[in-house]
Scaffold this active site. Structure first.
Site, mmCIF file in Angstrom:
data_model
loop_
_atom_site.group_PDB
_atom_site.id
_atom_site.type_symbol
_atom_site.label_atom_id
_atom_site.label_comp_id
_atom_site.label_asym_id
_atom_site.label_seq_id
_atom_site.Cartn_x
_atom_site.Cartn_y
_atom_site.Cartn_z
ATOM 1 N N GLN A 180 0.855 -1.181 0.000
ATOM 2 C CA GLN A 180 0.000 0.000 0.000
ATOM 3 C C GLN A 180 0.893 1.235 0.000
ATOM 4 O O GLN A 180 1.756 1.376 0.878
ATOM 5 C CB GLN A 180 -0.899 0.034 1.236
ATOM 6 C CG GLN A 180 -1.770 1.282 1.339
ATOM 7 C CD GLN A 180 -2.346 1.511 2.720
ATOM 8 O OE1 GLN A 180 -2.346 2.625 3.230
ATOM 9 N NE2 GLN A 180 -2.856 0.451 3.373
ATOM 10 N N ARG A 191 1.427 4.814 0.878
ATOM 11 C CA ARG A 191 0.853 5.762 1.838
ATOM 12 C C ARG A 191 1.732 7.006 1.856
ATOM 13 O O ARG A 191 2.876 6.961 2.284
ATOM 14 C CB ARG A 191 0.801 5.115 3.222
ATOM 15 C CG ARG A 191 0.161 5.939 4.325
ATOM 16 C CD ARG A 191 0.053 5.062 5.577
ATOM 17 N NE ARG A 191 -0.575 5.751 6.690
ATOM 18 C CZ ARG A 191 0.100 6.388 7.645
ATOM 19 N NH1 ARG A 191 1.415 6.418 7.615
ATOM 20 N NH2 ARG A 191 -0.545 6.979 8.634
ATOM 21 N N ASP A 223 -12.557 8.897 5.617
ATOM 22 C CA ASP A 223 -12.326 9.150 4.195
ATOM 23 C C ASP A 223 -13.615 8.919 3.409
ATOM 24 O O ASP A 223 -14.700 8.810 3.980
ATOM 25 C CB ASP A 223 -11.200 8.236 3.685
ATOM 26 C CG ASP A 223 -9.870 8.528 4.366
ATOM 27 O OD1 ASP A 223 -9.644 9.701 4.727
ATOM 28 O OD2 ASP A 223 -9.079 7.584 4.537
ATOM 29 N N SER A 259 -10.007 0.705 7.239
ATOM 30 C CA SER A 259 -9.498 0.547 8.602
ATOM 31 C C SER A 259 -10.655 0.498 9.585
ATOM 32 O O SER A 259 -11.575 1.323 9.509
ATOM 33 C CB SER A 259 -8.591 1.726 8.974
ATOM 34 O OG SER A 259 -7.477 1.787 8.118
ATOM 35 N N LYS A 281 1.520 6.293 13.641
ATOM 36 C CA LYS A 281 0.418 7.251 13.693
ATOM 37 C C LYS A 281 0.083 7.541 15.148
ATOM 38 O O LYS A 281 0.469 6.786 16.054
ATOM 39 C CB LYS A 281 -0.810 6.734 12.952
ATOM 40 C CG LYS A 281 -1.334 5.408 13.462
ATOM 41 C CD LYS A 281 -2.715 5.025 12.929
ATOM 42 C CE LYS A 281 -2.915 5.304 11.472
ATOM 43 N NZ LYS A 281 -4.240 4.858 10.994
ATOM 44 N N MET A 309 22.566 -12.957 37.068
ATOM 45 C CA MET A 309 21.483 -12.056 37.399
ATOM 46 C C MET A 309 21.867 -10.655 36.926
ATOM 47 O O MET A 309 22.861 -10.095 37.385
ATOM 48 C CB MET A 309 21.221 -12.027 38.908
ATOM 49 C CG MET A 309 20.277 -13.107 39.404
ATOM 50 S SD MET A 309 20.935 -14.782 39.254
ATOM 51 C CE MET A 309 19.609 -15.712 40.035
ATOM 52 N N LYS A 318 4.908 -20.225 33.109
ATOM 53 C CA LYS A 318 4.723 -21.050 34.300
ATOM 54 C C LYS A 318 4.035 -20.236 35.384
ATOM 55 O O LYS A 318 4.415 -19.100 35.675
ATOM 56 C CB LYS A 318 6.097 -21.538 34.776
ATOM 57 C CG LYS A 318 6.108 -22.303 36.083
ATOM 58 C CD LYS A 318 6.716 -21.459 37.181
ATOM 59 C CE LYS A 318 5.867 -21.572 38.424
ATOM 60 N NZ LYS A 318 6.069 -20.464 39.353
#
Length: 537
Positions: A41, A43, A93, A112, A141, A294, A368
């Site tokens: 698309q 855009r 739109d 959309s 966006k 750790m 878990k």
């Protein structure tokens, strides 16, 4: 013109503003097509009409060489000028009926949507496909004032679309680590309708290697679609080899072998765990022959990731969220197993929100938890949380709960309790070893997660040492993770039984020390002799 038959698997939405410095738009586009993008698309929010037409025309020329259709975002005039396959429009739109009059019956029209009501309207007005989102927060966006759908919200809309023939793609915050979760967790619980594809912007456009980025996404979506056709073990989405002997004796033999692998290979296990159990977790890791590290700082965990065998993320005290986000992403990138222990996830809204945020950034290999924690993730009302403990009568069918959640989350689920239940979404195992003293010492469940992490690392190493026996080497995580989870459970609980029987053990205090001793002294033969496993399915 005949309406194009579109494969929506990997739907690239262009965004030149996201290109890396020095990367040419058309070069990036061609590389993404080589990697497996199936639909593009164009855009262009800031370009004037002339520039938009020129970009669309050149984009179509490149895509035509790969037989990939092109859609135009919003601008019907640009679509008509260039002769693309169709258009994509937003809620504000041009309405679909008017757009259809202008573009004709054979053009593709997508819209959309982010609400159930918008899905019904798209059906009524004859959309060819819908873009569902935003799933998660995205930088492409401004969605600050919009509610994020999450995979379950996508699933609600997919349920409405079931049986209509309207195709669907999800968009918003989607990237490789959270893609498997989205694909599985969004499957409609009623109609079993699932996504036809994903819409991607930054994960491909912003990549220095768009071909590889697109290929990884395409492979995962393709695996998901193959799994949905045949409905085997959902872990096949990762290509995880499971050449285990699916009998109790075969599983126990596999556990015995992993015990030997741990002692032979001493895998390094990165543990991001709560402050209450750091010392105990390190000690049990050393006791079985693995090596603990750790670390919590985001920069440190990123550098450590290539060297570790597995990652444990236990958010009992949730003080290192940023480090957990980075560590999980890097573990996915480096194909290292992740064990996620969502301690007390149902106790507070902050814990629930943190879990959602973490799981939107990376995909766990094993989850878990106790009944309250697994119940919260499964949205069950049969158990509740009181701090880190469970309250309620328990699950009426724990095997069914773990099996369903494993399929939904696309990972191994381990439910701990008086008996432990383990599932990969196909097989369900019940393990009944252990001792009541385990419920009287702090961090018992956390130490279980630690040992599961150790054996996940061992399973991966065992796989790598024998990988010539497997055909598919493109796995995100290598090794038999069901067996790893079972190994952690059995080793911990059998050692607890042996420790509790010692004459010097008088109660929880002496039991804790004896438990570490017996983990250190435990042999594969003792596990085989004492293992209590039932295959439920």
């Amino acid at each position: 013109m005949v309406k194009v038959d579109i494969d929506y698997s990997v739907y690239l939405v262009t965004g030149r503003e996201f290109l890396p410095p020095g990367k040419d738009y058309y070069e990036s586009l061609e590389e993404s097509l080589q990697g497996g993008v199936t639909l593009v698309q164009v855009r262009e929010k800031d370009a004037d009409t002339g520039e938009f037409i020129e970009v669309a025309r050149r984009t179509k020329d490149v895509c035509d060489r790969y037989n990939v259709p092109v859609l135009i975002n919003d601008r019907i005039d640009v679509h008509l000028a260039v002769g693309t396959a169709g258009i994509h429009i937003g809620q504000t739109d041009c309405p679909i009926p008017l757009a259809r009059q202008l573009v004709g019956p054979d053009a593709i029209i997508g819209i959309s949507i982010g609400k159930v009501e918008e899905a019904h309207k798209a059906i009524d007005q004859g959309a060819d496909y819908v873009g569902i989102g935003a799933v998660w927060p995205t930088g492409s966006k401004d969605v600050r004032n919009k509610k994020m759908l999450g995979p379950e919200g996508v699933g609600e809309i997919l349920d409405i679309l079931g049986g209509t023939g309207i195709k669907s793609v999800a968009i918003g915050g989607i990237h490789l680590p959270n893609l498997a979760q989205l694909l599985h967790a969004s499957i409609s619980p009623i109609s079993a309708n699932h996504l036809d594809g994903i819409a991607i912007i930054s994960d491909i456009v912003a990549s220095e290697t768009p071909k590889e980025a697109a290929r990884a996404l395409r492979d995962l979506v393709g695996s998901f679609k193959r799994v949905r056709k045949t409905l085997p073990d959902p872990m096949a989405i990762f290509g995880i080899p499971t050449k285990r002997d699916l009998t109790v004796d075969g599983l126990v033999t596999g556990v015995m072998e992993l015990i030997r692998v741990v002692k032979r290979e001493t895998p390094l296990v990165h543990q991001m765990t709560n402050t209450v159990v750091v010392n105990d977790s390190a000690n049990v890791t050393l006791a079985i022959g693995a090596s603990p590290i750790m670390s919590t700082h985001p920069r440190d965990v990123a550098d450590l990731s290539p060297a570790i065998g597995a990652l444990l993320i236990n958010f009992g005290t949730i003080s290192d969220k940023e480090g957990m986000l980075v560590a999980g992403r890097q573990a996915n990138v480096n194909r290292k197993p992740i064990v996620f222990d969502p301690v007390a996830i149902g106790a507070t809204s902050y814990r629930r929100e943190t879990s959602v945020d973490l799981l939107s950034h990376w995909q766990p290999t094993i989850i878990k938890g106790n009944a309250a924690e697994i119940g919260a993730m499964a949205k069950s009302t049969e158990v509740a949380s009181r701090g880190v403990d469970s309250v309620g009568s328990g699950f009426s069918d724990p095997g069914a709960v773990v099996k369903a959640l494993a399929r939904k989350r696309a990972c191994i689920i381990v439910l701990t309790g008086e008996s432990d239940y383990i599932s990969d979404g196909s097989v369900v195992l019940k393990a009944s070893n252990g001792h009541s003293y385990l419920g009287s010492i702090t961090g018992s469940g956390c130490m279980t997660g630690t040992l599961i992490g150790c054996f996940a690392a061992a399973a991966r190493l065992d796989y790598l040492s024998k990988k010539e026996a497997y055909e598919d080497l493109s796995q995100l995580v290598q090794g038999d993770m069901l067996l790893a989870a079972l190994s952690g459970i059995l080793v911990y609980n059998v050692a607890a039984e042996v420790a509790a029987e010692r004459p010097d053990v008088k109660g929880p205090g002496t039991f804790r020390a004896a438990l570490i001793d017996e983990l250190y002294n435990l042999t594969p033969e003792t596990v085989k002799e004492r293992a209590k496993i039932t295959m439920l399915s």
